[in-house]
Design a protein around this motif. Sequence first.
Motif, PDB file in Angstrom:
ATOM      1  N   TYR A 117       9.461   5.095  -2.413  1.00 36.95           N
ATOM      2  CA  TYR A 117       8.999   3.502  -2.536  1.00 36.95           C
ATOM      3  C   TYR A 117      10.057   2.523  -1.438  1.00 36.95           C
ATOM      4  CZ  TYR A 117      13.039   2.963  -5.511  1.00 36.95           C
ATOM      5  OH  TYR A 117      14.429   2.905  -6.084  1.00 36.95           O
TER       6      TYR A 117
ATOM      7  N   ILE B 121       1.035  -1.172   0.024  1.00 33.63           N
ATOM      8  CA  ILE B 121       0.115   0.178  -0.059  1.00 33.63           C
ATOM      9  C   ILE B 121       0.938   1.236   0.068  1.00 33.63           C
ATOM     10  CG2 ILE B 121      -1.577   1.382   1.404  1.00 33.63           C
ATOM     11  CD1 ILE B 121      -2.852  -1.337   2.178  1.00 33.63           C
TER      12      ILE B 121
ATOM     13  N   ILE C   5       0.958   4.147  -3.039  1.00 37.26           N
ATOM     14  CA  ILE C   5       0.316   5.393  -2.973  1.00 37.26           C
ATOM     15  C   ILE C   5       1.925   6.438  -3.016  1.00 37.26           C
ATOM     16  CG2 ILE C   5       0.059   6.932  -1.160  1.00 37.26           C
ATOM     17  CD1 ILE C   5      -1.882   4.854   0.230  1.00 37.26           C
TER      18      ILE C   5
ATOM     19  N   TYR D  69       3.061   8.258  -6.483  1.00 38.38           N
ATOM     20  CA  TYR D  69       2.655   9.700  -6.733  1.00 38.38           C
ATOM     21  C   TYR D  69       3.687  10.688  -5.992  1.00 38.38           C
ATOM     22  CZ  TYR D  69      -1.623   7.254  -7.994  1.00 38.38           C
ATOM     23  OH  TYR D  69      -2.474   6.460  -8.806  1.00 38.38           O
TER      24      TYR D  69
END
Length: 63
Positions: free
Chosen positions: A34, A23, A27, A30
Amino acid sequence: MNAGKVIKKILVNTILGAVLLAIINFIGIYFNFYIALNIYSAFIIGILGVPGLVLLIFLKFMV
């Protein structure tokens, strides 16, 4: 604690941490953020669970 409870706890921590990591990575696309899923991050998340994921996020911001 017996071995079955320890293995069950590690398995639950790993699954919960992997789902939350997916998750966060989804998200994070954007925001150009990561966390790579490799053997080290999987080990940290598996042993520590959600606090391990918070630790990886904190370390990512530090580096």
